[in-house]
Design a protein around this motif. Structure first.
Motif, short mmCIF file in Angstrom:
data_model
loop_
_atom_site.label_atom_id
_atom_site.label_comp_id
_atom_site.label_asym_id
_atom_site.label_seq_id
_atom_site.Cartn_x
_atom_site.Cartn_y
_atom_site.Cartn_z
N LEU A 1 5.60 12.36 -4.20
CA LEU A 1 5.83 12.32 -2.67
C LEU A 1 4.51 12.04 -1.96
O LEU A 1 3.50 13.03 -1.74
CB LEU A 1 6.59 13.66 -2.30
CG LEU A 1 7.68 14.20 -3.07
CD1 LEU A 1 7.99 15.52 -2.48
CD2 LEU A 1 8.83 13.43 -2.72
N ASN A 2 4.52 10.88 -1.47
CA ASN A 2 3.27 10.97 -0.44
C ASN A 2 3.71 11.13 0.97
O ASN A 2 4.12 10.73 1.50
CB ASN A 2 3.04 9.17 -0.46
CG ASN A 2 1.82 8.85 0.26
OD1 ASN A 2 1.03 9.73 0.62
ND2 ASN A 2 1.45 7.64 0.48
N ALA B 1 -3.42 0.76 -7.69
CA ALA B 1 -3.12 0.23 -9.25
C ALA B 1 -2.08 -0.58 -9.42
O ALA B 1 -1.90 -1.66 -9.92
CB ALA B 1 -3.59 1.20 -10.26
N ARG B 2 -0.84 0.15 -8.94
CA ARG B 2 0.54 -0.62 -9.00
C ARG B 2 0.39 -1.99 -8.19
O ARG B 2 1.05 -2.65 -8.58
CB ARG B 2 1.32 0.35 -8.44
CG ARG B 2 1.78 1.71 -9.56
CD ARG B 2 1.86 1.30 -10.95
NE ARG B 2 3.11 0.36 -10.96
CZ ARG B 2 2.93 -0.65 -12.09
NH1 ARG B 2 1.89 -1.15 -12.67
NH2 ARG B 2 4.00 -1.40 -12.08
N HIS B 3 -0.18 -1.87 -7.02
CA HIS B 3 -0.34 -3.01 -6.40
C HIS B 3 -0.85 -4.24 -7.17
O HIS B 3 -0.57 -5.28 -7.17
CB HIS B 3 -1.15 -2.84 -5.09
CG HIS B 3 -1.30 -3.84 -4.15
ND1 HIS B 3 -2.63 -4.18 -3.67
CD2 HIS B 3 -0.39 -4.66 -3.29
CE1 HIS B 3 -2.23 -5.38 -2.78
NE2 HIS B 3 -0.85 -5.65 -2.85
N PRO C 1 1.35 -7.84 -4.30
CA PRO C 1 2.67 -8.22 -3.41
C PRO C 1 2.43 -7.26 -2.13
O PRO C 1 2.07 -6.33 -2.14
CB PRO C 1 3.85 -8.15 -4.03
CG PRO C 1 3.48 -7.12 -5.12
CD PRO C 1 2.05 -7.38 -5.47
N ARG C 2 2.95 -7.96 -0.98
CA ARG C 2 2.90 -7.10 0.25
C ARG C 2 3.71 -5.67 0.16
O ARG C 2 3.51 -4.67 0.70
CB ARG C 2 3.62 -7.99 1.28
CG ARG C 2 4.15 -7.42 2.73
CD ARG C 2 3.04 -6.95 3.67
NE ARG C 2 2.07 -5.95 3.25
CZ ARG C 2 0.82 -5.50 3.92
NH1 ARG C 2 0.66 -6.07 5.09
NH2 ARG C 2 0.13 -4.60 3.70
N LEU D 1 7.65 0.74 -6.44
CA LEU D 1 7.09 2.28 -7.11
C LEU D 1 8.14 2.85 -7.83
O LEU D 1 8.14 3.81 -7.98
CB LEU D 1 6.68 3.05 -6.11
CG LEU D 1 5.12 2.53 -5.09
CD1 LEU D 1 4.66 3.50 -4.29
CD2 LEU D 1 3.90 2.24 -6.14
N THR D 2 9.11 2.19 -8.42
CA THR D 2 10.11 2.68 -9.14
C THR D 2 9.59 3.35 -10.41
O THR D 2 9.96 4.43 -10.65
CB THR D 2 11.26 1.69 -9.57
OG1 THR D 2 11.69 0.87 -8.65
CG2 THR D 2 12.43 2.15 -10.38
N GLU D 3 8.52 2.81 -11.13
CA GLU D 3 8.00 3.46 -12.18
C GLU D 3 6.48 3.29 -11.80
O GLU D 3 5.59 2.96 -12.69
CB GLU D 3 8.28 2.65 -13.49
CG GLU D 3 9.85 2.58 -13.71
CD GLU D 3 10.20 1.96 -15.17
OE1 GLU D 3 9.29 1.12 -15.59
OE2 GLU D 3 11.04 2.73 -15.59
#
Ligand code: HPA
Length: 288
Positions: free
Chosen positions: A141-142, A228-230, A159-160, A164-166
């Motif tokens: 939870l951010n 990192a996910r970005h 991507p813009r 963040l599903t995984e």
């Protein structure tokens, strides 16, 4: 409009600077949180670069955060694994934008790691957790009010609106579980609430965070996960429970206590990493 160079340019510049100092091509990137810094002292063929020298990487003034990037090999039962380790990290509560805080983790990703492992010391909201427990983060939870992707997006980096599903890679999580079984170290799972800090929570806030579904609370890690996910790099994250969150344990919270607990579990974390690293180094990188 920005007066600064694009993110992709700044990242390429920082990664080239690091590559110029060390020939290590790291398979896994790691960020060591409060009290876990000594793990980086085990690196052989080590090249250590102070964050202050790496263009764009912020320096932390928090005690227990050495502020160096260490490249080299970590010994494991399956042989040495090339790693890039951030010994310490900056935090948003130090007054820096989340994008700056996450830049060091972005550089690790830019060095071509197959996986990024983030570690931290956290407070327990789940009453069945105890100080010293190791917990792999399965989601977050951010609640910090900050996001490292705020501002103009550089489409060459990611991507813009990244999904963040995984956010915490299930396959890497399974490898952490496997590593825990191999070492006999119990590993719990939990949801991490990221708050701004630097004051610890009030007991009322702790009750709220629990109601919201969080098991752990801390002031770090999430900016790095999002960045990192970005960039498309798979993430695993590990919390050391440093204390029961405010109002649950009875005592008052201090940063010294947080560091002391993390230092006590260092051996267990090291064993877990030694089992995890060769597995993660073999894992295929997303999209590769
Ligand atoms: N709250 C927030 N951050 C923390 C805690 C806590 O109880 N312990 C370690 N980091």
């Amino acid at each position: 409009m920005t007066t600064h160079a694009d993110l992709s340019t700044r990242l390429a510049y920082a990664a080239a600077f690091v590559r110029g100092k060390s020939g290590t091509a790291p398979a896994v990137g790691m960020v060591l949180g409060s009290g876990l810094g000594p793990i980086a002292e085990r690196v052989t063929r080590a090249v250590a670069i102070p964050f202050a020298e790496i263009p764009g990487v912020p320096v932390s003034r928090v005690p227990g955060h050495a502020g160096r990037l260490v490249l080299g090999d970590l010994a494991t039962p399956e042989g040495p694994v090339p790693v890039a380790i951030m010994q310490g990290r900056a935090h948003v509560y130090e007054g820096r934008p989340a994008a700056e805080v996450a830049f060091g983790a972005r550089v690790l990703c830019g060095l071509g790691v197959r996986a990024l492992l983030l570690t931290n010391a956290a407070g327990a909201l789940d009453p069945t957790l105890a100080p010293g427990d190791l917990v792999r983060i399965t989601d977050h939870l951010n609640l910090s009010g900050q996001n490292p992707l705020v501002g103009e997006n550089d489409d060459r980096v990611g991507p813009r609106f990244p999904d963040l599903t995984e956010a915490y890679d299930p396959a890497l999580g399974a490898l952490l579980d496997e590593a825990a079984r191999a070492t006999g170290a119990p590993l719990r799972r939990g949801i991490y609430a990221c708050v701004l800090g630097p004051s610890y929570e009030t007991p009322a806030e702790v009750r709220m965070l629990r109601l919201l579904g969080a098991d752990l609370v801390g002031m770090s890690t999430v900016p790095e996960v999002i960045a990192a996910r970005h960039q498309g790099v798979p993430v695993a994250a590990l919390s050391v429970v440093a204390n029961l969150a405010a109002g649950l344990g009875g005592g008052r919270l201090t940063h010294d206590e947080v560091q002391a607990v993390a230092a006590k579990v260092l051996g267990r974390v090291e064993a877990l990493l030694a089992a995890f690293l060769p597995r993660a180094a073999r894992a295929p990188r997303e999209g590769a």
